[in-house]
Motif scaffolding. Structure first.
Motif, PDB file in Angstrom:
ATOM      1  N   ALA A 425       0.880  -1.165   0.000  1.00  0.00           N
ATOM      2  CA  ALA A 425       0.000   0.000   0.000  1.00  0.00           C
ATOM      3  C   ALA A 425       0.917   1.213   0.000  1.00  0.00           C
ATOM      4  CB  ALA A 425      -0.909   0.005   1.219  1.00  0.00           C
ATOM      5  N   ALA A 426       0.747   2.106  -0.971  1.00  0.00           N
ATOM      6  CA  ALA A 426       1.574   3.296  -1.091  1.00  0.00           C
ATOM      7  C   ALA A 426       0.764   4.502  -0.636  1.00  0.00           C
ATOM      8  CB  ALA A 426       2.037   3.484  -2.530  1.00  0.00           C
ATOM      9  N   ILE A 427       1.371   5.319   0.240  1.00  0.00           N
ATOM     10  CA  ILE A 427       0.710   6.494   0.782  1.00  0.00           C
ATOM     11  C   ILE A 427       1.590   7.709   0.520  1.00  0.00           C
ATOM     12  CG2 ILE A 427      -0.560   7.378   2.773  1.00  0.00           C
ATOM     13  CD1 ILE A 427       0.300   4.735   4.198  1.00  0.00           C
ATOM     14  N   SER A 428       0.977   8.796   0.100  1.00  0.00           N
ATOM     15  CA  SER A 428       1.737  10.000  -0.205  1.00  0.00           C
ATOM     16  C   SER A 428       1.879  10.881   1.023  1.00  0.00           C
ATOM     17  CB  SER A 428       1.045  10.787  -1.317  1.00  0.00           C
ATOM     18  OG  SER A 428      -0.155  11.348  -0.823  1.00  0.00           O
ATOM     19  N   SER A 429       2.864  11.782   0.949  1.00  0.00           N
ATOM     20  CA  SER A 429       3.057  12.781   1.991  1.00  0.00           C
ATOM     21  C   SER A 429       3.863  13.924   1.398  1.00  0.00           C
ATOM     22  CB  SER A 429       3.792  12.184   3.193  1.00  0.00           C
ATOM     23  OG  SER A 429       5.167  12.027   2.901  1.00  0.00           O
ATOM     24  N   ASP A 430       4.254  14.882   2.247  1.00  0.00           N
ATOM     25  CA  ASP A 430       5.134  15.960   1.797  1.00  0.00           C
ATOM     26  C   ASP A 430       6.586  15.518   1.799  1.00  0.00           C
ATOM     27  OD1 ASP A 430       3.029  17.578   1.417  1.00  0.00           O
ATOM     28  OD2 ASP A 430       3.526  19.034   2.961  1.00  0.00           O
ATOM     29  N   ASN A 431       6.824  14.262   2.135  1.00  0.00           N
ATOM     30  CA  ASN A 431       8.185  13.737   2.139  1.00  0.00           C
ATOM     31  C   ASN A 431       8.262  12.475   1.289  1.00  0.00           C
ATOM     32  OD1 ASN A 431      10.909  13.911   2.969  1.00  0.00           O
ATOM     33  ND2 ASN A 431      10.566  12.348   4.546  1.00  0.00           N
ATOM     34  N   GLY A 432       7.598  12.499   0.137  1.00  0.00           N
ATOM     35  CA  GLY A 432       7.668  11.377  -0.781  1.00  0.00           C
ATOM     36  C   GLY A 432       6.510  10.411  -0.647  1.00  0.00           C
ATOM     37  N   VAL A 433       6.831   9.134  -0.747  1.00  0.00           N
ATOM     38  CA  VAL A 433       5.832   8.065  -0.687  1.00  0.00           C
ATOM     39  C   VAL A 433       6.303   7.008   0.300  1.00  0.00           C
ATOM     40  CG1 VAL A 433       4.612   6.269  -1.982  1.00  0.00           C
ATOM     41  CG2 VAL A 433       5.175   8.428  -3.092  1.00  0.00           C
ATOM     42  N   THR A 434       5.396   6.549   1.148  1.00  0.00           N
ATOM     43  CA  THR A 434       5.691   5.460   2.072  1.00  0.00           C
ATOM     44  C   THR A 434       5.024   4.190   1.578  1.00  0.00           C
ATOM     45  OG1 THR A 434       5.915   6.929   3.979  1.00  0.00           O
ATOM     46  CG2 THR A 434       5.442   4.624   4.425  1.00  0.00           C
ATOM     47  N   PHE A 435       5.808   3.115   1.461  1.00  0.00           N
ATOM     48  CA  PHE A 435       5.283   1.801   1.099  1.00  0.00           C
ATOM     49  C   PHE A 435       5.044   0.993   2.375  1.00  0.00           C
ATOM     50  CE2 PHE A 435       7.189   1.176  -3.441  1.00  0.00           C
ATOM     51  CZ  PHE A 435       6.536   2.322  -3.851  1.00  0.00           C
ATOM     52  N   ILE A 436       3.860   0.449   2.494  1.00  0.00           N
ATOM     53  CA  ILE A 436       3.578  -0.552   3.526  1.00  0.00           C
ATOM     54  C   ILE A 436       3.625  -1.907   2.838  1.00  0.00           C
ATOM     55  CG2 ILE A 436       1.929  -1.425   5.214  1.00  0.00           C
ATOM     56  CD1 ILE A 436       0.753   1.390   5.356  1.00  0.00           C
ATOM     57  N   GLY A 439       2.157  -7.600   2.231  1.00  0.00           N
ATOM     58  CA  GLY A 439       2.045  -8.961   1.712  1.00  0.00           C
ATOM     59  C   GLY A 439       3.128  -9.891   2.223  1.00  0.00           C
ATOM     60  N   ARG A 440       3.779  -9.562   3.313  1.00  0.00           N
ATOM     61  CA  ARG A 440       4.832 -10.388   3.908  1.00  0.00           C
ATOM     62  C   ARG A 440       4.326 -10.995   5.202  1.00  0.00           C
ATOM     63  NH1 ARG A 440       9.464  -8.117   1.274  1.00  0.00           N
ATOM     64  NH2 ARG A 440       8.609  -7.223  -0.647  1.00  0.00           N
ATOM     65  N   SER A 441       5.095 -11.948   5.757  1.00  0.00           N
ATOM     66  CA  SER A 441       4.701 -12.565   7.022  1.00  0.00           C
ATOM     67  C   SER A 441       4.615 -11.517   8.127  1.00  0.00           C
ATOM     68  CB  SER A 441       5.699 -13.653   7.414  1.00  0.00           C
ATOM     69  OG  SER A 441       7.026 -13.129   7.457  1.00  0.00           O
ATOM     70  N   GLU A 442       5.519 -10.521   8.080  1.00  0.00           N
ATOM     71  CA  GLU A 442       5.445  -9.382   8.985  1.00  0.00           C
ATOM     72  C   GLU A 442       5.525  -8.105   8.152  1.00  0.00           C
ATOM     73  OE1 GLU A 442       8.117  -9.330  12.234  1.00  0.00           O
ATOM     74  OE2 GLU A 442       7.671 -11.370  12.869  1.00  0.00           O
ATOM     75  N   SER A 443       4.540  -7.262   8.291  1.00  0.00           N
ATOM     76  CA  SER A 443       4.517  -6.046   7.491  1.00  0.00           C
ATOM     77  C   SER A 443       5.585  -5.066   7.980  1.00  0.00           C
ATOM     78  CB  SER A 443       3.138  -5.379   7.559  1.00  0.00           C
ATOM     79  OG  SER A 443       2.866  -4.944   8.871  1.00  0.00           O
ATOM     80  N   TYR A 444       6.071  -4.247   7.061  1.00  0.00           N
ATOM     81  CA  TYR A 444       7.034  -3.202   7.396  1.00  0.00           C
ATOM     82  C   TYR A 444       6.873  -2.073   6.393  1.00  0.00           C
ATOM     83  CZ  TYR A 444       9.803  -5.262   3.608  1.00  0.00           C
ATOM     84  OH  TYR A 444      10.225  -5.744   2.393  1.00  0.00           O
ATOM     85  N   THR A 445       7.506  -0.946   6.683  1.00  0.00           N
ATOM     86  CA  THR A 445       7.357   0.227   5.834  1.00  0.00           C
ATOM     87  C   THR A 445       8.715   0.717   5.350  1.00  0.00           C
ATOM     88  OG1 THR A 445       7.479   1.800   7.676  1.00  0.00           O
ATOM     89  CG2 THR A 445       5.298   0.947   7.094  1.00  0.00           C
ATOM     90  N   ARG A 446       8.686   1.442   4.213  1.00  0.00           N
ATOM     91  CA  ARG A 446       9.878   2.122   3.722  1.00  0.00           C
ATOM     92  C   ARG A 446       9.450   3.383   2.998  1.00  0.00           C
ATOM     93  NH1 ARG A 446      14.844   0.311  -0.377  1.00  0.00           N
ATOM     94  NH2 ARG A 446      15.524   2.452  -0.735  1.00  0.00           N
ATOM     95  N   GLU A 447      10.221   4.431   3.181  1.00  0.00           N
ATOM     96  CA  GLU A 447       9.931   5.708   2.556  1.00  0.00           C
ATOM     97  C   GLU A 447      10.800   5.906   1.322  1.00  0.00           C
ATOM     98  OE1 GLU A 447       8.917   9.628   4.800  1.00  0.00           O
ATOM     99  OE2 GLU A 447      11.095   9.590   4.497  1.00  0.00           O
ATOM    100  N   PHE A 448      10.197   6.427   0.240  1.00  0.00           N
ATOM    101  CA  PHE A 448      10.921   6.740  -0.988  1.00  0.00           C
ATOM    102  C   PHE A 448      10.761   8.231  -1.260  1.00  0.00           C
ATOM    103  CE2 PHE A 448       9.856   2.274  -1.267  1.00  0.00           C
ATOM    104  CZ  PHE A 448      11.041   1.707  -1.716  1.00  0.00           C
ATOM    105  N   THR A 449      11.868   8.874  -1.622  1.00  0.00           N
ATOM    106  CA  THR A 449      11.891  10.313  -1.785  1.00  0.00           C
ATOM    107  C   THR A 449      12.574  10.684  -3.100  1.00  0.00           C
ATOM    108  OG1 THR A 449      14.023  10.633  -0.709  1.00  0.00           O
ATOM    109  CG2 THR A 449      12.080  10.523   0.718  1.00  0.00           C
ATOM    110  N   ILE A 450      12.898  11.957  -3.229  1.00  0.00           N
ATOM    111  CA  ILE A 450      13.611  12.437  -4.403  1.00  0.00           C
ATOM    112  C   ILE A 450      14.963  11.748  -4.555  1.00  0.00           C
ATOM    113  CG2 ILE A 450      14.678  14.387  -3.190  1.00  0.00           C
ATOM    114  CD1 ILE A 450      14.184  16.065  -5.708  1.00  0.00           C
TER     115      ILE A 450
END
Length: 489
Positions: A425-436, A439-450
């Motif tokens: 799940a991709a969510i937008s913000s003023d600091n890029g996009v955060t991926f949740i 679909g893994r055994s344990e969910s985690y997040t990562r932020e993507f920016t410029i």
């Protein structure tokens, strides 16, 4: 000692060998399209023509008679003044307002230069502008070297080169690129890139992606139509002498016959055939507000979310009426998404579901209370519904009614875009996009920016497209390879 030598040899081998055929380079993770209409300079190799624009380098492939993908540049080098390439595309240099850069084909990377090396390409000649050119139908060409469009607006021809192929390659200041027969001087336009850099709205239909947004001093405005398979561009222009003024475009929707365009001044219905406005609806014609924020076409009905409520338009019955005017009076309707017998509604006062058969309305309350205020986006993927709010997102299992909260308190300016599939799940913000990565055994997040290739960290719109995520920002549209196998998350 032997181990250290082996490691050094391995590193050297990795640096000197090119990528395997069919492999994905990290730089291919992100390709950005923006306004490439202001051309400063051009040059050519045997197979390609390179155009330096105020927003980067675009490349026309002469052998294939189509555009290659735009060249990804160093972050600080978007405005390119000049560029040089050798005959066989093995050496490429660019000049920016602050520095020179060299492109390393093997490493697929740019390196700054102190001095510009000599580049020999004697086949390319930069020409003075001819007084007589034959422009496309509806256009004119002045003796001063200006291309004049059907609305009477002038665009200076800034560059013209002859590469010895029998074709003249032309750059303009504001109307992009053209080519001309070197014998007859007959011009053909080669549109590429966005009309407007800011991307607030996207609508996909087959290979076509319709893109638009807010107007911020753009000379040409409207909707950019991208053919994602052909990497080609077309435009539905707005402004003087067009069927709609240069308005901000908040949202886009469509069907086989029409494109629906939501603006602060009402709903415009474009005919897909001739791309002219067929109808215009605003508060005087039944909308709850002139400012149209969200749209969803469902069967013969169009749900219209405005800054002051929700309107339902039925084309088969030729009727317009307000949906729950007491509940939604004065409320901004940000998002609409159908699910079986319901239309889910994201408003500034939370999430609702509207039963389609009898019009019953129910407030949806999640146990985690993430959706207590504004719900900006709703997306469905298979049997899961996702809702985005200020404090994060909520996943609803439509079969079991299980609710899974994901708290992501990211600052966002006036909204939050959302795109989902089976893995992220991709969510937008003023600091890029955060991926949740759900679909893994344990969910985690990562932020993507410029720093990961986005056009900007200020993101307004998102759309899934198979392996790609389209990311709309204030500086352009980035096609992002979300499942890049070579990226380490």
């Amino acid at each position: 000692m032997k181990y250290a030598v082996a490691v050094c040899l391995l590193i050297a081998l990795c640096l000197t060998s090119g990528p395997a055929e069919g492999s994905v380079r990290l730089s291919e993770q992100a390709v950005t399209y923006t306004n490439f209409n202001f051309v400063r300079y051009a040059t050519a190799s045997l197979k390609r023509v390179y155009f330096a624009t105020t927003n980067g380098v675009i490349i026309y492939n002469k052998d294939r008679a189509r555009w290659d993908q735009p060249l990804r540049l160093p972050r600080e080098a978007t405005d390119v003044l000049r560029l040089w390439v050798d005959t066989f595309d093995e050496v490429l240099y660019i000049e920016t307002p602050t520095s020179y850069y060299e492109y390393d084909v093997t490493l697929d990377a740019w390196f700054p230069l102190i001095d510009l090396p000599q580049v020999r390409n004697p086949d390319v000649r930069h020409l003075s502008l001819p007084r007589n050119m034959i422009p496309p139908i509806g256009f004119n060409y002045s003796a001063d070297g200006d291309l004049i469009d059907p609305s009477g607006r002038s665009y200076a021809v800034t560059e013209m080169i002859d590469d010895g192929s029998g074709t003249l390659w032309i750059g303009t200041w504001g109307y992009g690129v053209a080519k001309a027969n070197a014998t007859t001087n007959t011009m053909e336009l080669l549109p590429y890139g966005l009309l407007q850099s800011r991307v607030n709205a996207m609508y996909a239909d087959g290979p076509q992606l319709f893109v638009s947004g807010a107007v911020f001093g753009d000379y040409r405005t409207g909707i950019t139509v991208i053919d994602r398979e052909e990497n080609s561009f077309d435009y539905i222009e707005t402004g003087v002498d067009f069927s709609i003024e240069s308005y901000d475009i908040n949202c886009l929707e469509g069907d086989d016959e029409s494109i629906y365009v939501g603006t602060p001044y009402g709903l415009y219905v474009f005919d897909r055939g001739n791309r002219s406005v067929r109808e215009h609806y605003d508060g005087s014609r039944g909308l709850s507000d002139d400012n149209v924020i969200s749209l969803y076409k469902l069967g013969d009905s169009l749900f219209i979310g405005t800054a002051s409520g929700l309107t339902l338009m039925s084309f088969s019955r030729d009727s317009i009426f307000y949906v729950s005017p007491e509940e939604f009076s004065g409320q901004v309707i940000y998002a609409l998404e159908p699910s079986d017998k319901y239309m889910w509604i994201g408003s500034e006062n939370g999430a609702y579901r509207f039963r389609l058969n009898d019009g019953a309305l129910q407030r949806f309350r999640d146990p985690s209370n993430i959706l207590f205020s504004s719900v900006y986006a709703i997306e469905r993927f298979e049997n899961f519904l996702w809702l985005a709010a200020d404090d994060g997102v909520v996943q609803v299992n439509l079969r079991t009614a299980d609710v899974t909260p994901y708290r992501e308190q990211l600052y966002n300016r006036g909204g939050r875009a959302l795109a989902v599939n089976a893995d992220i799940a991709a969510i937008s913000s003023d600091n890029g996009v955060t991926f949740i990565f759900h679909g893994r055994s344990e969910s985690y997040t990562r932020e993507f920016t410029i720093d990961d290739g986005l056009a900007s960290d200020l993101v307004f719109s998102l759309r899934m497209d198979g392996r790609y995520l389209w990311i709309g920002t204030d500086e352009g549209l980035t096609r992002f390879l979300w499942d890049n196998p070579r990226r380490v998350d």
